[in-house]
Design an enzyme around this catalytic site. Structure first.
Site, PDB file in Angstrom:
ATOM      1  N   TYR A   1      -2.665   8.596   4.318  1.00  0.00           N
ATOM      2  CA  TYR A   1      -2.104   8.458   2.959  1.00  0.00           C
ATOM      3  C   TYR A   1      -2.757   9.472   2.022  1.00  0.00           C
ATOM      4  O   TYR A   1      -3.034  10.599   2.426  1.00  0.00           O
ATOM      5  CB  TYR A   1      -2.262   7.016   2.460  1.00  0.00           C
ATOM      6  CG  TYR A   1      -1.667   5.997   3.400  1.00  0.00           C
ATOM      7  CD1 TYR A   1      -0.295   6.054   3.716  1.00  0.00           C
ATOM      8  CD2 TYR A   1      -2.432   5.009   3.979  1.00  0.00           C
ATOM      9  CE1 TYR A   1       0.269   5.121   4.586  1.00  0.00           C
ATOM     10  CE2 TYR A   1      -1.875   4.073   4.834  1.00  0.00           C
ATOM     11  CZ  TYR A   1      -0.528   4.134   5.141  1.00  0.00           C
ATOM     12  OH  TYR A   1       0.018   3.229   5.995  1.00  0.00           O
TER      13      TYR A   1
ATOM     14  N   LYS B   1       4.267   6.128  13.524  1.00  0.00           N
ATOM     15  CA  LYS B   1       4.871   7.405  13.136  1.00  0.00           C
ATOM     16  C   LYS B   1       4.488   8.599  14.027  1.00  0.00           C
ATOM     17  O   LYS B   1       5.379   9.346  14.441  1.00  0.00           O
ATOM     18  CB  LYS B   1       4.571   7.693  11.661  1.00  0.00           C
ATOM     19  CG  LYS B   1       5.330   6.736  10.719  1.00  0.00           C
ATOM     20  CD  LYS B   1       4.869   6.859   9.274  1.00  0.00           C
ATOM     21  CE  LYS B   1       5.653   5.893   8.380  1.00  0.00           C
ATOM     22  NZ  LYS B   1       5.102   5.868   7.006  1.00  0.00           N
TER      23      LYS B   1
ATOM     24  N   VAL C   1      -0.028  -0.253   7.127  1.00  0.00           N
ATOM     25  CA  VAL C   1      -0.263  -1.313   6.139  1.00  0.00           C
ATOM     26  C   VAL C   1      -0.536  -2.661   6.796  1.00  0.00           C
ATOM     27  O   VAL C   1      -0.966  -3.599   6.140  1.00  0.00           O
ATOM     28  CB  VAL C   1       0.909  -1.447   5.125  1.00  0.00           C
ATOM     29  CG1 VAL C   1       0.981  -0.238   4.214  1.00  0.00           C
ATOM     30  CG2 VAL C   1       2.223  -1.678   5.836  1.00  0.00           C
TER      31      VAL C   1
ATOM     32  N   TYR D   1      14.048   1.852  12.371  1.00  0.00           N
ATOM     33  CA  TYR D   1      12.759   2.097  11.710  1.00  0.00           C
ATOM     34  C   TYR D   1      12.006   0.793  11.434  1.00  0.00           C
ATOM     35  O   TYR D   1      10.813   0.679  11.734  1.00  0.00           O
ATOM     36  CB  TYR D   1      12.984   2.888  10.409  1.00  0.00           C
ATOM     37  CG  TYR D   1      11.714   3.034   9.607  1.00  0.00           C
ATOM     38  CD1 TYR D   1      10.708   3.917  10.026  1.00  0.00           C
ATOM     39  CD2 TYR D   1      11.485   2.275   8.463  1.00  0.00           C
ATOM     40  CE1 TYR D   1       9.522   4.036   9.312  1.00  0.00           C
ATOM     41  CE2 TYR D   1      10.303   2.389   7.747  1.00  0.00           C
ATOM     42  CZ  TYR D   1       9.320   3.266   8.170  1.00  0.00           C
ATOM     43  OH  TYR D   1       8.138   3.368   7.472  1.00  0.00           O
TER      44      TYR D   1
ATOM     45  N   SER E   1       2.875   1.960  10.074  1.00  0.00           N
ATOM     46  CA  SER E   1       2.910   3.430  10.048  1.00  0.00           C
ATOM     47  C   SER E   1       2.189   4.087  11.219  1.00  0.00           C
ATOM     48  O   SER E   1       2.351   5.285  11.436  1.00  0.00           O
ATOM     49  CB  SER E   1       2.303   3.948   8.752  1.00  0.00           C
ATOM     50  OG  SER E   1       3.300   3.980   7.774  1.00  0.00           O
TER      51      SER E   1
HETATM   52  N1  GLU Z   1       7.045  -0.404   7.441  1.00  0.00           N
HETATM   53  C1  GLU Z   1       6.194   0.050   6.400  1.00  0.00           C
HETATM   54  C2  GLU Z   1       6.996   0.717   5.279  1.00  0.00           C
HETATM   55  O1  GLU Z   1       7.852   1.486   5.550  1.00  0.00           O
HETATM   56  C3  GLU Z   1       5.176   0.966   6.951  1.00  0.00           C
HETATM   57  C4  GLU Z   1       4.253   1.452   5.894  1.00  0.00           C
HETATM   58  C5  GLU Z   1       2.932   1.854   6.382  1.00  0.00           C
HETATM   59  O2  GLU Z   1       2.359   1.262   7.292  1.00  0.00           O
HETATM   60  O3  GLU Z   1       2.435   2.826   5.815  1.00  0.00           O
HETATM   61  O4  GLU Z   1       6.760   0.449   4.130  1.00  0.00           O
END
Ligand code: GLU
Length: 619
Positions: A257, A84, A275, A205, A81
């Site tokens: 989060y 992003k 994550v 993605y 993430s």
């Molecule tokens: N590729 C992970 C997902 O979409 C990223 C989640 C994350 O790092 O928050 O679940």
């Protein structure tokens, strides 16, 4: 024979500090938080479960391009993430803010990151939750088609300052299990947020989440965010300041989060976690931090990473909303030409005019950042004194200009122009970023004069004052030896004998008359034209016109300490030191007079130099 000293090596030097305090602090964090073994490694993407929970790396990148590293900062892991904010910024710059902002919101969702829910307008809540991030990947797919992933990989590589690769196993693992994200993709499509083939978008993605980074990489990427999009290592402007500031905005409100509110309240540094175990924190205008440790808390944030950020923020009081600045430090010196004239040696008529009108040239030397508050302070300080005809702003020590500062500078210049005050800038390189920012605004004002050297600017303003008040600066006038201050007080017989020992020399424009380091074997008296005296490092000491001596230090020193170059065609009388000694034997009292005159000239120069030092040290 004299023994030469032993060579200086690292082991023979006592360094002030073997370790910068910031590095020492990061080492302490590492030691303190290494025993922390709470949390669990994410395994909903099966391949992520293979991460070594012992790994712990902390890296901090400064905006001047230094990277501190402690622990496992070279261990690669997937960005997840943390991609992003970068892909959001990329979407803003690639498709335009209007397009992106019309389909992706910026409100915190209050839901888990992978929630299959959209806002009241059926748009993703923000770009930091999966729905928003998948929408960004979809938008980039719209613009770049099959090249979308490569386009993203290259952009993230520019943030890191090196080519980033992909963890194929993690990619395959998420692709095989990522049905929640697929569900989100179809939800986005049915609501018209993306118009693309959903599997293609998800492929982009999943790959983007599987890009491999290290703690060091994310520190540099965070520092690039903190530096308005300029990578401090490569100095490349990676994305527009607009996109960067908006990416930081959503990191601030939704980067951590369900812990985002608490995070910004307590730590006060925009951050994003993934994550994979990474946390990137970007403190604008200060630093970028990257940490890696795979065990996550119940919010999905790296346990050790959170501790590092909290400790750093608390120890150095880095909360971004806990700041102040003192604009009064932006002026390092403020004077007029009465206190500090140019280095041009003036003739009596010019001196008289300048002495009368010294208040007409005001010089303000600025330092640091030209920001809203600094420029405002300068403009008020300027308004406080008598109105001069010329104001010189010396920007040599200005290290940055904010857009607000540049705009205010332009507005202040406009005011001054309306009052008939001529603005002159000095110390600014036309290739510098500061010049670009300032000229963006000032170009509308027409002709603002700028000189690289402050002294040239002061000299130019002085010349204008001399012209305005009836004087003239006549460069070709021929001056005889009798008018030389160094020979003042000599009787006619002595002057005649002195002249007989001199040879008239002619110089072309730019011709070097004296070179530093050469043997000093003669003294010169300028008859016509202009010459300038510079130190070997280029610093100009003086500009001389007809009637002034140069190379006179040969009477005291065996070697030349400065260069003298003709500015235009010039003529000079030259007397060799050998002939001067002959003259001394013939006219001892005249010679003593010359030495007294020399002492007086040197004393005058010292008085001016002391005044300048005083100006700079008293502010
Ligand atoms: N590729 C992970 C997902 O979409 C990223 C989640 C994350 O790092 O928050 O679940």
């Amino acid at each position: 024979m004299k023994q030469s000293p032993p060579p200086v090596t690292a082991s023979t030097v006592n360094w002030i500090s073997a370790q910068p305090p910031l590095l020492r602090f990061l080492h302490a964090c590492y030691a303190d938080f290494l025993p922390e073994d709470g949390g669990t490694v994410a395994d909903y993407i099966p391949e992520l479960g293979k991460a070594d929970p012992a790994h712990f790396g902390i890296s901090l990148a400064t905006l001047d391009g230094h990277v501190y590293e402690v622990g496992d900062t070279k261990v690669p892991f997937t960005i997840q993430s943390m991609s992003k904010p970068f892909v959001f910024a990329l979407a803003l710059d690639t498709l335009g803010a209007e397009r992106v902002e019309s389909v992706i919101g910026v409100e915190p969702s209050g839901d888990p990151f992978n929630s299959i829910r959209l806002n009241a307008e059926n748009h993703p809540f923000n770009p930091m939750v999966n729905a928003g991030a998948i929408a960004c990947s979809g938008l980039i797919h719209t613009a770049k088609g099959d090249g979308a992933f490569e386009f993203i990989r290259q952009a993230l590589s520019r943030f890191a300052g090196r080519e980033l690769g992909v963890d194929e196993a993690v990619y395959a693992s998420e692709s095989a299990t990522g049905d929640r994200n697929r569900a989100i993709g179809y939800l986005l499509r049915t609501n018209g947020v993306i118009a693309e083939n959903v599997p293609d978008v998800l492929d982009v993605y999943f790959r983007q989440c599987a890009i491999l980074v290290t703690a060091r990489d994310i520190a540099v990427m965070a520092a690039t965010l903190a530096n308005r999009g300029i990578n401090p290592l490569t100095e490349q402007q990676v994305m527009t300041p607009y996109a960067i500031s908006r990416a930081l905005s959503v990191m601030t409100s939704s980067g951590m989060y369900d812990y985002a509110g608490e995070w910004i309240y307590r730590v006060g540094v925009p951050a994003k976690s993934g994550v994979g175990g990474g946390i990137l924190a970007a403190l604008p205008a200060r630093l970028g931090l990257g940490s890696y440790s795979p065990k996550l808390d119940k919010h999905g944030n790296s346990v050790r990473g959170i501790k590092v950020c909290e400790a750093l923020s608390a120890h150095y009081d880095l909360h971004m909303l806990n700041r102040s600045d003192d604009a009064r430090h932006s002026i390092i010196a403020d004077y007029n030409i009465g206190k500090n004239p140019s280095r041009r040696v003036r003739r009596p008529q010019e001196q008289e005019i300048l002495a009368k009108h010294f208040q007409e040239v005001r010089v303000i030397e600025l330092v640091g950042t030209l920001s809203l508050s600094n420029v405002d302070y300068v403009s008020r300080r300027l308004g406080g004194g008598p109105r001069p005809e010329f104001v010189i702003f010396d920007l040599r020590r200005v290290t940055a200009t904010t857009r607000a500062g540049a705009r205010l500078v332009a507005e202040a210049f406009q005011e001054l122009a309306a009052l008939g005050v001529t603005v002159i800038l000095s110390g600014i390189k036309r290739t510098s970023r500061e010049w670009t920012t300032i000229s963006e605004w000032t170009s509308r004002l027409g002709n603002i004069r700028d000189f690289y050297l402050l002294d040239t600017a002061i000299e130019w303003a002085e010349d204008q004052i001399v012209y305005r008040y009836g004087g003239s600066i006549d460069f070709v006038e021929t001056t005889e030896l009798s008018e030389q201050p160094l020979l003042a007080g000599l009787d006619e017989a002595a002057l005649g004998d002195f002249a007989a020992l001199c040879t008239v020399r002619t110089y072309q424009p730019h011709e070097t008359i004296i070179a530093a380091g050469d043997a000093a074997t003669s003294v010169f008296f300028l008859r016509s034209g202009v010459v300038h005296v510079t130190l070997p490092d280029g610093v100009r000491l003086a500009t001389l016109t007809a009637g002034m001596a140069f190379g006179e230090m040969a009477l005291l020193e065996p070697k030349r300490s400065a260069n003298v170059v003709a500015d235009m065609s010039a003529t000079a009388f030259e007397i060799t030191i050998a002939d001067f000694e002959r003259f001394r034997a013939q006219h001892p009292p005249a010679c003593e007079r010359i030495m007294r005159n020399l002492a007086q000239l040197l004393a005058d120069r010292l008085i001016v130099a002391n005044a300048k030092v005083d100006l700079l040290t008293s502010g």
